[in-house]
Every structure is written in structure tokens, then in C-alpha cells.
Motif scaffolding. Sequence first.
Motif, short mmCIF file in Angstrom:
data_model
loop_
_atom_site.label_atom_id
_atom_site.label_comp_id
_atom_site.label_asym_id
_atom_site.label_seq_id
_atom_site.Cartn_x
_atom_site.Cartn_y
_atom_site.Cartn_z
N ILE A 270 0.87 -1.18 0.00
CA ILE A 270 0.00 0.00 0.00
C ILE A 270 0.91 1.22 0.00
N MET A 271 0.89 1.91 -1.13
CA MET A 271 1.90 2.94 -1.39
C MET A 271 1.31 4.32 -1.06
N ALA A 272 1.31 4.66 0.23
CA ALA A 272 0.72 5.94 0.64
C ALA A 272 1.74 7.08 0.63
N ALA A 273 3.02 6.75 0.45
CA ALA A 273 4.04 7.80 0.51
C ALA A 273 3.90 8.78 -0.66
N ALA A 274 4.22 10.04 -0.39
CA ALA A 274 4.27 11.05 -1.44
C ALA A 274 5.72 11.12 -1.93
N VAL A 275 5.92 10.67 -3.15
CA VAL A 275 7.28 10.52 -3.67
C VAL A 275 7.64 11.75 -4.51
N SER A 276 8.84 12.28 -4.31
CA SER A 276 9.28 13.41 -5.15
C SER A 276 9.31 12.94 -6.60
N ASP A 277 8.73 13.74 -7.48
CA ASP A 277 8.74 13.37 -8.89
C ASP A 277 10.04 13.79 -9.57
N PHE A 278 10.71 14.77 -8.96
CA PHE A 278 11.97 15.27 -9.53
C PHE A 278 13.04 15.34 -8.46
N LYS A 303 13.79 13.72 -13.63
CA LYS A 303 12.70 12.87 -13.14
C LYS A 303 13.24 11.77 -12.24
N THR A 304 12.48 11.43 -11.19
CA THR A 304 12.82 10.23 -10.40
C THR A 304 12.08 9.06 -11.04
N PRO A 305 12.56 7.84 -10.83
CA PRO A 305 11.80 6.71 -11.38
C PRO A 305 10.44 6.59 -10.69
N ASP A 306 9.43 6.16 -11.44
CA ASP A 306 8.13 5.92 -10.83
C ASP A 306 8.19 4.55 -10.13
N ILE A 307 8.14 4.58 -8.81
CA ILE A 307 8.33 3.34 -8.04
C ILE A 307 7.24 2.32 -8.38
N LEU A 308 5.99 2.80 -8.45
CA LEU A 308 4.90 1.85 -8.71
C LEU A 308 5.02 1.19 -10.09
N LYS A 309 5.58 1.93 -11.05
CA LYS A 309 5.77 1.31 -12.37
C LYS A 309 6.81 0.19 -12.28
N VAL A 322 -1.69 -1.37 -4.12
CA VAL A 322 -2.61 -0.24 -3.93
C VAL A 322 -1.82 1.05 -4.00
N GLY A 323 -2.25 1.96 -4.89
CA GLY A 323 -1.59 3.26 -4.99
C GLY A 323 -2.49 4.34 -4.45
N PHE A 324 -1.94 5.53 -4.31
CA PHE A 324 -2.72 6.70 -3.91
C PHE A 324 -2.68 7.70 -5.05
N ALA A 325 -3.67 8.56 -5.13
CA ALA A 325 -3.63 9.64 -6.11
C ALA A 325 -3.92 10.93 -5.36
N ALA A 326 -2.90 11.78 -5.25
CA ALA A 326 -3.09 13.09 -4.62
C ALA A 326 -3.45 14.05 -5.73
N GLU A 327 -4.67 14.57 -5.71
CA GLU A 327 -5.12 15.42 -6.81
C GLU A 327 -5.71 16.73 -6.28
N LYS A 337 -6.59 7.31 -14.61
CA LYS A 337 -5.40 7.27 -15.46
C LYS A 337 -4.24 6.62 -14.73
N LYS A 338 -4.06 7.03 -13.45
CA LYS A 338 -2.93 6.49 -12.66
C LYS A 338 -3.12 5.01 -12.39
N LEU A 339 -4.36 4.61 -12.13
CA LEU A 339 -4.66 3.20 -11.86
C LEU A 339 -4.15 2.33 -13.01
N ALA A 341 -2.06 3.39 -15.69
CA ALA A 341 -0.65 3.60 -16.07
C ALA A 341 0.30 2.89 -15.12
N LYS A 342 -0.10 2.75 -13.84
CA LYS A 342 0.81 2.15 -12.86
C LYS A 342 0.48 0.68 -12.61
N GLY A 343 -0.46 0.12 -13.36
CA GLY A 343 -0.80 -1.30 -13.24
C GLY A 343 -1.27 -1.70 -11.85
N1 CTP Z 1 4.52 7.28 -6.89
C1 CTP Z 1 5.57 6.42 -7.15
N2 CTP Z 1 6.73 6.92 -7.67
C2 CTP Z 1 6.84 8.22 -8.00
C3 CTP Z 1 5.75 9.09 -7.78
C4 CTP Z 1 4.59 8.58 -7.22
O1 CTP Z 1 5.46 5.23 -6.87
N3 CTP Z 1 7.97 8.66 -8.50
C5 CTP Z 1 3.28 6.69 -6.33
C6 CTP Z 1 2.76 7.37 -5.07
O2 CTP Z 1 3.28 6.74 -3.91
C7 CTP Z 1 1.25 7.16 -5.17
C8 CTP Z 1 1.01 7.16 -6.66
O3 CTP Z 1 2.27 6.87 -7.28
O4 CTP Z 1 0.86 5.91 -4.66
C9 CTP Z 1 0.50 8.47 -7.21
O5 CTP Z 1 1.29 9.55 -6.74
P1 CTP Z 1 0.89 11.03 -7.11
O6 CTP Z 1 1.88 11.94 -6.46
O7 CTP Z 1 -0.57 11.25 -6.88
O8 CTP Z 1 1.06 11.02 -8.68
P2 CTP Z 1 2.27 11.04 -9.65
O9 CTP Z 1 2.47 9.68 -10.20
O10 CTP Z 1 3.45 11.66 -8.99
O11 CTP Z 1 1.71 11.97 -10.81
P3 CTP Z 1 1.39 13.56 -10.79
O12 CTP Z 1 2.42 14.19 -9.87
O13 CTP Z 1 1.54 13.95 -12.20
O14 CTP Z 1 -0.02 13.71 -10.29
#
Ligand code: CTP
Length: 399
Positions: A270-278, A303-309, A322-327, A337-339, A341-343
Motif C-alpha cells: 500500500i503505497m501511501a508515501a508522497a514521492v518526489s517526482d523530480f 525525473k525520479t523513477p516511478d516506483i509503482l511502475k 494499492v496506490g494513492f492519487a493526490a489530486e 489514469k494512474k490506476l 498507467a501504474k498497473g
Molecule cells: N509514486 C511512485 N513513484 C513516483 C511518484 C509517485 O510510486 N515517483 C506513487 C505514489 O506513492 C502514489 C502514486 O504513485 O501511490 C500516485 O502519486 P501522485 O503523487 O498522486 O502522482 P504522480 O504519479 O506523482 O503523478 P502527478 O504528480 O503527475 O499527479
Amino acid sequence: MLNKKVVLYVTGSIAAYKSVYLLRELQRNGAEVRVVMTSFAEKFVSSLTFASLSKHFVYDDNSFTDDAEQIKHIELAKWADLSIVAPASADFIAKLANGIADNFALTTLLATDSRKIIVPAMNDVMFHNFATQNNLEVLKKNQITVLDTATGMLAEGYSAKGRMLEPLDIINQVKRSLIKTGELNNFKILVTAGGTQEDIDPVRVISNRSSGKMGYAIAEAAAQAGAEVTLISANCNLQASSGIKVVPVRTSSELMNTVLSELPSYDALIMAAAVSDFRVHEVAKQKIKKDPNQDYFELILEKTPDILKQVALAKQEHQLIVGFAAETQNFEKNAQKKLKAKGLNMIVLNDVSNPKIGFSSDDNQVTIIDDKQKVIKTEIASKIEIAQKIIEIVEQKLR
Ligand code: CTP
């Protein structure tokens, strides 16, 4: 919630003052509380404090009366749904384990068939003494729940094991021990919480406002349901209750490495962490100095790698992700879309623009969407209640 009639037994230990907070927390969780104090406990804290807060007189050794109509210890013993002894001193534990009933508290405990929870507090040597350990074993063998002690500063002025657990920790463990069934017994759940940090130079970071409260609540709810839980915690100032394994991380790459190495042995992530995108493309080795002639400063981010991908590529068939979407806008559309794209098997959508339910708030409201397009919208509720709802759905899917 703990909608129960609780008798709180306070015995002679310096930790007795913490039971005042415990009483408050029990009430905050919906319990009706009566307090029994031993004469030693009354030397540490005034019974008036407990009486004022519980809005009821405190029972003590003066509560034995000659009135045959009113046998107070039996009445109280029958009234209780739950009996908590906190703090439980070594002497009290010894007497309880041996059926000695030489005061009002012990007599009432001997006469009650309510569920019993013991929260020890004492000097470390007394705690480890064979007699105390044997007595605690006797209690455990007789279906009495014994909570552990914490390690920390003792009244003696040094740090060791023997301290009473903190009130919030006690409440969480009491709730956990009261769960009717361990629906997630034999399941292992991996949870991430908090917000990652990316270095700019040796002293500065880029981060986000995630407090970690939602992730911690999910870990707690999963543990309450009986799961073995590991919580990967990114920069949170929170305390997980004992029994939850916490792995601290700081950056998104530390988080990714830990998730990917732990993942194979878990049933769900369950991926509730807010991950830096950059992150900063080139981290400065020395502290960046201000240039007096420069009003603007540019950072090149990558860009950081998308962990869920990455997880989607590594995951096994039976694992639930399980992912989270902070919108802040186009909520459901973005989450859907995230559901995809991230499988993911499921996504929990959060409106982070609403200050009532966003970062740092104790409350939340979420929409849970699964890969079969089932949509469940919750009311605004405490993060722990929302976490319980999420865990309930996880549990149905794992079965
Ligand atoms: N997440 C991840 N790896 C990243 C960024 C996000 O695994 N580099 C995960 C978060 O833990 C969360 C989900 O993806 O479970 C959605 O994160 P969110 O911040 O809402 O979306 P992003 O994928 O970062 O997309 P955007 O910032 O464009 O909304």
C-alpha cells in the motif's frame, strides 16, 4: 472506537501520572471509565484528578463497606466489559498471578470475568527478575493480555526497559487485542508513508507536505486486523505502535530500493508515501552560497523513477498493489489514469486541495477505485477510520 465499560486499575508506580492521559484517551475513544486505585497509587497521583476526569468517584480500599445490599467490588466486577491495569507494578502482578486479593483492586479483578489487559511499569531489574517474568507467563497462560514495557528513561535516571507504554500506544494495542477476528492473520502487508526528500546541497532539500499520518493509520489498521506489517517511513515525525516494523528512508531512491527488496515476501503493498517526482540533476557537494548580484537561482531537475511502475514489472500474480492519487482537480479522471498507467489493483483518491482533509489533517475523505471500475466514496472521517475501510477492502481482495 472503544465503546465499552472500562475499569482502569491504577497501581503504585511513578507511571501512574500517565494513566490520567490514558483515561482521557479511553474517553476520547468512546469508553465509559471507572477508576480503581491502590493505596500506593494514591501516593503518586491524587484520586481527585481521576474522579474529576471520569466524573465518578474513585474506588479504593475505603470502598469496602458493611452494606450487604451493596457489595461494591462485585457490582463493579460485573459492570466491566474490559479491565485495564495501568501501570501494573511488580507486586500487583505477583499477587494477581497468585489469586491474592488483599485490597479492593485485586478483589475486584479476581471477581470479574471481563477481558483483562495488564500494562507493566517498573525498574528494569525488577522487570527482568525471574519471579516477575514467571508471574507474567502465568497471566498470559490464563488468557490475560500482557503488553510489553518500553525502553527509555526510567525514574532512576538511566535508560532501560521497564517504562510503561505511552497512552496512545496502549490504546492502539488494546484495540488490536480486542479485534474479533484476525481477518489478516497470516498475511504480510508492506506500507509506505510520508514524503521523500531530495538533496540540493549538503544542507538543503526538496520535499513535500505529506505528514505520513495516512500511511501510519493504514499500517495500524492492518496490524489491528492481524497482519504482519512493515512500514517504510519517509521523514515522518510519528510513532508507530510496537509490533509494526518500521524501516526509515529519506530519498525516493532509498524508498524505491527498500520497496523493491522487501516486496517479494509480501501479499500486498500500500503505497501511501508522497514521492518526489523530480530530484536535482547534480547535487552540490558544498553548501551553495548566495551571490549578492543574483536575484534568481536556477536548479536543473531530473525525473525520479516511478516506483509503482517498477513494482508493476516485479510483482507476482497473487500480490495486491494499492496506490494513492493526490489530486487538486479532475479527481476521478486523473485517478483512473494512474490506476491504469501504474498497473494497480486499486487506487485511493485524495483531494489534497481541501485543508479540512489534506496534509497534516487528522481527517480524510477518499474515493477508492479498483481495477474492475468499482467506486467507493467514503464520508469525511478520521484517518484511522478511513484506513480501516481501506484495509477492509484489501482484505476482501486478498481472500
Ligand atoms: N509514486 C511512485 N513513484 C513516483 C511518484 C509517485 O510510486 N515517483 C506513487 C505514489 O506513492 C502514489 C502514486 O504513485 O501511490 C500516485 O502519486 P501522485 O503523487 O498522486 O502522482 P504522480 O504519479 O506523482 O503523478 P502527478 O504528480 O503527475 O499527479
